[in-house]
Design a protein around this motif. Structure first.
Motif, PDB file in Angstrom:
ATOM      1  N   SER A 235       0.792  -1.200  -0.046  1.00 42.57           N
ATOM      2  CA  SER A 235       0.100   0.045   0.064  1.00 42.57           C
ATOM      3  C   SER A 235       0.794   1.376   0.066  1.00 42.57           C
ATOM      4  CB  SER A 235      -0.928   0.141   1.133  1.00 42.57           C
ATOM      5  OG  SER A 235      -1.863  -0.883   1.125  1.00 42.57           O
ATOM      6  N   ARG A 236       1.853   1.238   0.849  1.00 41.27           N
ATOM      7  CA  ARG A 236       2.965   2.507   1.018  1.00 41.27           C
ATOM      8  C   ARG A 236       3.547   2.599  -0.516  1.00 41.27           C
ATOM      9  NH1 ARG A 236       0.405   1.351   4.859  1.00 41.27           N
ATOM     10  NH2 ARG A 236      -1.099   2.558   3.533  1.00 41.27           N
ATOM     11  N   TRP A 237       4.135   1.506  -0.982  1.00 42.83           N
ATOM     12  CA  TRP A 237       4.577   1.683  -2.391  1.00 42.83           C
ATOM     13  C   TRP A 237       3.804   2.116  -3.342  1.00 42.83           C
ATOM     14  CZ3 TRP A 237       6.202  -4.210  -2.138  1.00 42.83           C
ATOM     15  CH2 TRP A 237       7.455  -4.321  -1.164  1.00 42.83           C
TER      16      TRP A 237
ATOM     17  N   HIS B 112       4.266   5.503  -5.435  1.00 42.63           N
ATOM     18  CA  HIS B 112       4.385   5.676  -7.100  1.00 42.63           C
ATOM     19  C   HIS B 112       3.489   6.637  -7.537  1.00 42.63           C
ATOM     20  CE1 HIS B 112       7.094   2.437  -8.108  1.00 42.63           C
ATOM     21  NE2 HIS B 112       6.690   1.605  -7.244  1.00 42.63           N
ATOM     22  N   LEU B 113       2.553   7.013  -6.663  1.00 41.75           N
ATOM     23  CA  LEU B 113       1.283   7.975  -7.255  1.00 41.75           C
ATOM     24  C   LEU B 113       1.917   9.218  -6.990  1.00 41.75           C
ATOM     25  CD1 LEU B 113      -1.867   6.413  -5.583  1.00 41.75           C
ATOM     26  CD2 LEU B 113      -1.526   6.819  -8.182  1.00 41.75           C
ATOM     27  N   THR B 114       2.994   9.556  -6.041  1.00 40.56           N
ATOM     28  CA  THR B 114       3.485  10.966  -5.881  1.00 40.56           C
ATOM     29  C   THR B 114       4.338  11.109  -7.148  1.00 40.56           C
ATOM     30  OG1 THR B 114       5.275  10.165  -4.478  1.00 40.56           O
ATOM     31  CG2 THR B 114       3.141  10.773  -3.572  1.00 40.56           C
ATOM     32  N   TRP B 115       4.849  10.156  -7.763  1.00 41.36           N
ATOM     33  CA  TRP B 115       5.822  10.304  -8.976  1.00 41.36           C
ATOM     34  C   TRP B 115       5.253  10.681 -10.145  1.00 41.36           C
ATOM     35  CZ3 TRP B 115       9.412   5.339  -7.630  1.00 41.36           C
ATOM     36  CH2 TRP B 115      10.054   5.586  -6.655  1.00 41.36           C
ATOM     37  N   GLU B 116       3.866  10.910 -10.133  1.00 43.24           N
ATOM     38  CA  GLU B 116       3.097  11.346 -11.304  1.00 43.24           C
ATOM     39  C   GLU B 116       3.344  10.355 -12.669  1.00 43.24           C
ATOM     40  OE1 GLU B 116       3.195  15.340 -11.595  1.00 43.24           O
ATOM     41  OE2 GLU B 116       2.388  15.733  -9.725  1.00 43.24           O
TER      42      GLU B 116
ATOM     43  N   ASP C 168       2.885   6.123 -14.521  1.00 37.50           N
ATOM     44  CA  ASP C 168       2.252   4.935 -14.354  1.00 37.50           C
ATOM     45  C   ASP C 168       2.666   4.087 -13.227  1.00 37.50           C
ATOM     46  OD1 ASP C 168       0.552   5.586 -16.274  1.00 37.50           O
ATOM     47  OD2 ASP C 168       1.780   4.587 -18.073  1.00 37.50           O
ATOM     48  N   ILE C 169       1.771   3.518 -12.474  1.00 37.64           N
ATOM     49  CA  ILE C 169       2.200   2.594 -11.413  1.00 37.64           C
ATOM     50  C   ILE C 169       2.520   1.538 -12.066  1.00 37.64           C
ATOM     51  CG2 ILE C 169       1.212   1.222  -9.536  1.00 37.64           C
ATOM     52  CD1 ILE C 169      -0.666   3.485  -9.091  1.00 37.64           C
ATOM     53  N   PRO C 170       3.727   0.803 -11.653  1.00 41.23           N
ATOM     54  CA  PRO C 170       4.379  -0.430 -12.210  1.00 41.23           C
ATOM     55  C   PRO C 170       3.521  -1.418 -12.067  1.00 41.23           C
ATOM     56  CG  PRO C 170       5.911   0.449 -10.509  1.00 41.23           C
ATOM     57  CD  PRO C 170       4.954   1.480 -10.988  1.00 41.23           C
ATOM     58  N   ASP C 171       3.677  -2.584 -12.649  1.00 41.19           N
ATOM     59  CA  ASP C 171       2.661  -3.633 -12.437  1.00 41.19           C
ATOM     60  C   ASP C 171       3.256  -4.383 -11.229  1.00 41.19           C
ATOM     61  OD1 ASP C 171       1.200  -3.641 -14.583  1.00 41.19           O
ATOM     62  OD2 ASP C 171       2.462  -4.729 -15.891  1.00 41.19           O
ATOM     63  N   ILE C 172       4.592  -4.337 -10.924  1.00 39.75           N
ATOM     64  CA  ILE C 172       5.090  -4.924  -9.795  1.00 39.75           C
ATOM     65  C   ILE C 172       5.554  -3.874  -8.697  1.00 39.75           C
ATOM     66  CG2 ILE C 172       7.263  -6.177  -8.832  1.00 39.75           C
ATOM     67  CD1 ILE C 172       7.292  -7.330 -11.730  1.00 39.75           C
ATOM     68  N   LEU C 173       4.834  -3.663  -7.818  1.00 36.10           N
ATOM     69  CA  LEU C 173       4.543  -2.510  -6.654  1.00 36.10           C
ATOM     70  C   LEU C 173       6.162  -2.264  -6.105  1.00 36.10           C
ATOM     71  CD1 LEU C 173       1.196  -2.805  -5.229  1.00 36.10           C
ATOM     72  CD2 LEU C 173       1.992  -1.090  -7.016  1.00 36.10           C
ATOM     73  N   SER C 174       6.928  -3.427  -6.110  1.00 38.45           N
ATOM     74  CA  SER C 174       8.220  -3.124  -5.286  1.00 38.45           C
ATOM     75  C   SER C 174       9.440  -2.437  -6.142  1.00 38.45           C
ATOM     76  CB  SER C 174       8.631  -4.422  -4.792  1.00 38.45           C
ATOM     77  OG  SER C 174       9.013  -5.378  -5.855  1.00 38.45           O
ATOM     78  N   SER C 175       9.043  -2.031  -7.402  1.00 39.92           N
ATOM     79  CA  SER C 175       9.989  -1.679  -8.256  1.00 39.92           C
ATOM     80  C   SER C 175      10.308  -0.341  -7.591  1.00 39.92           C
ATOM     81  CB  SER C 175       9.254  -1.317  -9.636  1.00 39.92           C
ATOM     82  OG  SER C 175       9.090  -2.788 -10.306  1.00 39.92           O
TER      83      SER C 175
END
Length: 156
Positions: free
Chosen positions: A18-20, A24-28, A30-37
């Motif tokens: 959830s934190r990842w 990612h959203l703050t970086w404006e 696309d959210i990567p498929d693998i959230l740990s990226s």
């Protein structure tokens, strides 16, 4: 100890996902498929703190930076090596005997890895005392500190 540590990390992982996503959203982008990226440094800082506080486990943040490229190269032989023999810039935690990594799935591996320090997938060339990595960790620590506050508020 390894099984208990794995179980604890398995409880942390959904919280971190959830934190990842939020990060990612703050970086404006696309959210990567693998959230740990791109989350290994944030996660290492957070995990080092929470393991020390809640489990009395002392760790050190270490990392590897390939010599030529950061995103998959057969050269350099530092960081994390994937199944295709490409090395990636990466950070993880180490105890006296173990590697603890909650973000290796970004390279096609398991989401939680707790393995002996001799694991050939990992090769460090920096640690948290290296000036360059230390600077990066200090710069990122406010995010991880916030995550720690949230985790401690949720788990009490």
């Amino acid at each position: 100890m390894k099984e208990e540590l794995f179980s604890y990390c398995d409880r942390l992982r959904p919280f971190l996902e959830s934190r990842w996503r939020e990060k990612h959203l703050t970086w404006e982008q696309d959210i990567p498929d693998i959230l740990s990226s791109f989350m290994c440094r944030y996660t290492s800082i957070f995990l080092q703190q929470v393991l020390a506080i809640e489990r009395n486990i002392n760790t050190i943040i270490v990392g590897g930076r390939p010599m030529r490229e950061l995103h998959g190269t057969p050269y350099g032989k530092y960081g994390f090596i994937d199944h295709y023999n490409c090395w990636y810039d990466h950070c993880w935690l180490e105890t006296k005997h173990l590697i603890i990594d909650l973000t290796a799935d970004q390279f096609g591996d398991l989401p939680i890895i707790i393995t002996p320090k001799r694991d050939r997938r990992y090769r460090a060339n920096v640690d948290q005392y290296d000036p360059q990595l230390k600077y990066a960790l200090v710069k990122l620590s406010s995010t991880s500190d916030r995550w720690l506050e949230m985790w401690r508020g949720n788990s009490q």
